[in-house]
Design a protein around this motif. Structure first.
Motif, PDB file in Angstrom:
ATOM      1  N   GLY A 193     -11.500  48.035  82.266  1.00  0.00           N
ATOM      2  CA  GLY A 193     -11.080  48.033  83.660  1.00  0.00           C
ATOM      3  C   GLY A 193     -11.480  46.829  84.473  1.00  0.00           C
ATOM      4  O   GLY A 193     -11.190  46.770  85.665  1.00  0.00           O
ATOM      5  N   CYS A 194     -12.169  45.831  83.865  1.00  0.00           N
ATOM      6  CA  CYS A 194     -12.613  44.682  84.648  1.00  0.00           C
ATOM      7  C   CYS A 194     -12.718  43.465  83.751  1.00  0.00           C
ATOM      8  O   CYS A 194     -12.554  43.537  82.528  1.00  0.00           O
ATOM      9  CB  CYS A 194     -13.958  44.972  85.325  1.00  0.00           C
ATOM     10  N   MET A 195     -13.005  42.344  84.371  1.00  0.00           N
ATOM     11  CA  MET A 195     -13.281  41.123  83.615  1.00  0.00           C
ATOM     12  C   MET A 195     -14.320  40.302  84.358  1.00  0.00           C
ATOM     13  O   MET A 195     -14.367  40.272  85.591  1.00  0.00           O
ATOM     14  CB  MET A 195     -11.996  40.310  83.420  1.00  0.00           C
ATOM     15  N   GLY A 238     -16.667  43.304  74.448  1.00  0.00           N
ATOM     16  CA  GLY A 238     -15.402  43.057  75.120  1.00  0.00           C
ATOM     17  C   GLY A 238     -14.654  41.938  74.410  1.00  0.00           C
ATOM     18  O   GLY A 238     -15.127  41.394  73.398  1.00  0.00           O
ATOM     19  N   VAL A 239     -13.514  41.594  74.937  1.00  0.00           N
ATOM     20  CA  VAL A 239     -12.725  40.500  74.376  1.00  0.00           C
ATOM     21  C   VAL A 239     -13.066  39.237  75.147  1.00  0.00           C
ATOM     22  O   VAL A 239     -12.828  39.150  76.361  1.00  0.00           O
ATOM     23  CB  VAL A 239     -11.213  40.793  74.457  1.00  0.00           C
ATOM     24  N   GLN A 290      -6.709  45.842  85.728  1.00  0.00           N
ATOM     25  CA  GLN A 290      -6.188  47.159  85.434  1.00  0.00           C
ATOM     26  C   GLN A 290      -4.934  47.080  84.574  1.00  0.00           C
ATOM     27  O   GLN A 290      -4.385  46.009  84.334  1.00  0.00           O
ATOM     28  CB  GLN A 290      -5.889  47.899  86.751  1.00  0.00           C
ATOM     29  N   ALA A 291      -4.494  48.250  84.113  1.00  0.00           N
ATOM     30  CA  ALA A 291      -3.282  48.328  83.306  1.00  0.00           C
ATOM     31  C   ALA A 291      -2.095  47.771  84.081  1.00  0.00           C
ATOM     32  O   ALA A 291      -1.882  48.092  85.256  1.00  0.00           O
ATOM     33  CB  ALA A 291      -3.017  49.782  82.909  1.00  0.00           C
ATOM     34  N   ALA A 342      -8.136  30.782  87.461  1.00  0.00           N
ATOM     35  CA  ALA A 342      -7.315  31.812  86.838  1.00  0.00           C
ATOM     36  C   ALA A 342      -6.532  32.550  87.915  1.00  0.00           C
ATOM     37  O   ALA A 342      -6.942  32.624  89.076  1.00  0.00           O
ATOM     38  CB  ALA A 342      -8.198  32.783  86.061  1.00  0.00           C
ATOM     39  N   LEU A 343      -5.398  33.117  87.512  1.00  0.00           N
ATOM     40  CA  LEU A 343      -4.538  33.868  88.421  1.00  0.00           C
ATOM     41  C   LEU A 343      -4.295  35.252  87.843  1.00  0.00           C
ATOM     42  O   LEU A 343      -4.078  35.401  86.640  1.00  0.00           O
ATOM     43  CB  LEU A 343      -3.199  33.152  88.625  1.00  0.00           C
ATOM     44  N   VAL A 344      -4.343  36.262  88.708  1.00  0.00           N
ATOM     45  CA  VAL A 344      -4.063  37.633  88.292  1.00  0.00           C
ATOM     46  C   VAL A 344      -2.852  38.122  89.067  1.00  0.00           C
ATOM     47  O   VAL A 344      -2.868  38.167  90.299  1.00  0.00           O
ATOM     48  CB  VAL A 344      -5.265  38.567  88.535  1.00  0.00           C
TER      49      VAL A 344
END
Length: 391
Positions: free
Chosen positions: A240-242, A164-165, A291-292, A252-254
C-alpha cells in the motif's frame, strides 16, 4: 549463442535476377545503339554494384554473367575492338569486384558476431525487466541517443526482496565506455544490496560506496582526472505504500487515473551518488501511498530535456496529465496499462522534439494491481518473500 545475423534487404534470389537482367539490358543496348556509344563499358559497374550490396555468391554469378556478355559481344563482332589492354581492364575489374565482395562478407560476419556480443552485454548489464512482479505490472524502455547503441549511462532495474520490491533508475555523468562501466557497477551493487538489506538507507549507502570505489579505481588505475557521479531514484514498494530516496534525479510521478490526479514526488534530495561526502547526514526517505490502480512514472533527463523547435523543454507533467485524460488505451476493469502509458510517452516525446535525441533516455512505468499476480509457484514466492536458501 547464435552468431548469425538476420538477413536484411531484398532476398538474394531477386537481387541476383535483377543484376543479371541489368547485364542483359546493357548487352541489348550495346547491340542496338551506334558504335560510338560504348554501352558495354557499363557492364563493369554491375559486378561493382553486386560487390557493394550482395553476397559473394551473387557477385560471382554477376561476374560470370558479365564475362558471358563480353564473350557474346566479341563473338557477335561488335564494332569496338577487344584489345589486350581492354581485356586486362575488364578482367581486373571483375576480379576486384570478387575481392571486394569477399572482404565485405567477412566484415559482415564480424559485425554480426560483434552485434551478438553487444546484445549479450546489454542483457547482462541492463537486463530486461519482468512484466509482472508480485502485485506490480512493469513496462520499460531504453532510448539511446546514438543510432545503433545498446547501452549507455542511463540505468534502471527492479529487485524483489522479502522487504518489498526495490526499484532504481539513474543517470551517470559523462558519455561512452566510462559511463557504461559506472552504470554496470551501480547495477551490480543495487542487485546485491537491494535483495539483502532491510533498510532502504543501507541500500543507498551501498550505492554511494560503489560509486566512490569506482571513482578511486578510475583515478588510480585508469588515470582519469575527474570523478564521476550519478543521479538516481531509489524506491521500495511494499504493501500500500512506497519509500523514496532522491539523489538529485528527475522527480518521480504518480498518476491516479481514477481520480485524474498527477503527483510529483519532490522533497529535499541527497547529493548525487559519488558526492556523498557533501551530505550532512543519511539521505531522507519519503513515504507515500501507492494504491491499486496507481501508475508510477520514472524517467531520466533525456525525456525532460528534449526540446521543441522553440527550444522549450518537454513539459512532462502537462503531457502525462493530458494522456491520462485523452490518449491512453484502457484495460478492462483496470484502467490504463503501463505499456500503453510508456508507448504513448515515447510517441509524444518523438513528435515534440525538433530533431533526433541528444541524450540517452530511460522510462519505467509501474502499476499496482489489486491482486498479486505471482501466487502459484512456491519457488517464486520464496524469491519474493523470503531467503530462497532458508538461512
Amino acid at each position: 549463442m547464435s552468431l548469425s545475423a538476420a538477413p536484411s534487404g531484398p532476398r538474394p534470389l531477386w537481387t541476383g535476377l535483377a543484376l543479371l537482367m541489368t547485364v542483359g539490358a546493357i548487352v541489348l543496348s550495346d547491340v542496338l545503339t551506334p558504335a560510338w556509344f560504348h554501352a558495354r563499358s557499363l557492364l563493369l559497374l554491375v559486378p561493382v554494384a553486386a560487390a557493394l550490396t550482395s553476397s559473394i555468391l551473387i557477385t560471382a554469378l554477376t561476374v560470370a554473367g558479365a564475362i558471358g556478355a563480353f564473350v557474346y559481344l566479341a563473338w557477335a563482332g561488335s564494332a569496338v575492338e577487344f584489345t589486350s589492354g581492354y581485356v586486362i581492364l575488364v578482367v581486373g575489374c571483375l576480379v576486384a569486384a570478387l575481392f571486394v565482395a569477399a572482404v565485405r562478407e567477412q566484415q559482415r560476419r564480424r559485425l554480426a558476431v560483434s552485434d551478438e556480443v553487444a546484445r549479450a552485454v546489454q542483457r547482462a548489464v541492463l537486463r530486461p525487466l519482468p512484466s509482472t512482479i508480485a502485485d506490480l505490472r512493469v513496462a520499460e524502455a531504453y532510448l539511446p541517443a546514438a543510432e545503433g547503441a545498446l547501452i549507455g549511462g542511463d540505468w534502471y532495474d527492479v529487485q524483489p526482496s522479502r522487504y518489498g520490491v526495490r526499484v532504481v533508475i539513474g543517470d551517470v555523468s559523462g558519455k561512452g565506455l566510462a559511463a557504461v562501466d559506472a552504470s554496470a557497477a551501480l547495477l551490480g551493487a543495487f542487485r546485491e544490496a537491494g535483495y539483502h538489506e532491510a533498510s532502504l538507507q543501507e541500500v543507498a549507502r551501498r550505492l554511494e560506496i560503489c560509486m566512490q570505489r569506482h571513482n578511486i579505481w578510475a583515478r588510480t588505475v585508469e588515470g582519469r582526472d575527474h570523478d564521476g557521479f550519478a543521479t538516481a531514484l531509489l524506491l521500495n514498494i511494499s504493501e500500500g505504500c512506497m519509500d523514496v530516496i532522491d539523489f538529485g534525479h528527475v522527480p518521480a510521478l504518480v498518476l491516479n487515473p481514477g481520480e485524474g490526479t498527477l503527483t510529483e514526488i519532490e522533497f529535499d534530495s541527497a547529493p548525487p551518488l559519488g558526492l556523498g561526502e557533501l551530505a550532512v547526514g543519511p539521505p531522507a526517505v519519503k513515504r507515500l501511498p501507492f494504491q491499486a490502480g496507481d501508475l508510477l512514472v520514472l524517467v531520466t533527463d533525456g525525456i525532460t530535456e528534449s526540446r521543441d523547435s522553440l527550444g522549450d523543454f518537454y513539459p512532462l507533467i502537462d503531457r502525462l496529465r493530458a494522456m491520462a485524460v485523452d490518449g491512453l488505451e484502457l484495460e478492462p476493469g483496470r484502467g490504463p496499462g503501463p505499456d500503453s502509458l510508456r508507448d504513448a510517452l515515447i510517441a509524444d516525446v518523438t513528435r515534440y522534439r525538433r530533431k533526433g535525441p541528444s541524450d540517452d533516455a530511460a522510462i519505467v512505468v509501474i502499476r499496482r494491481d489489486a491482486a498479486k499476480l505471482i501466487e502459484q509457484d512456491s519457488d517464486a514466492r520464496r524469491l519474493y518473500e523470503a531467503d530462497p536458501l532458508g538461512w
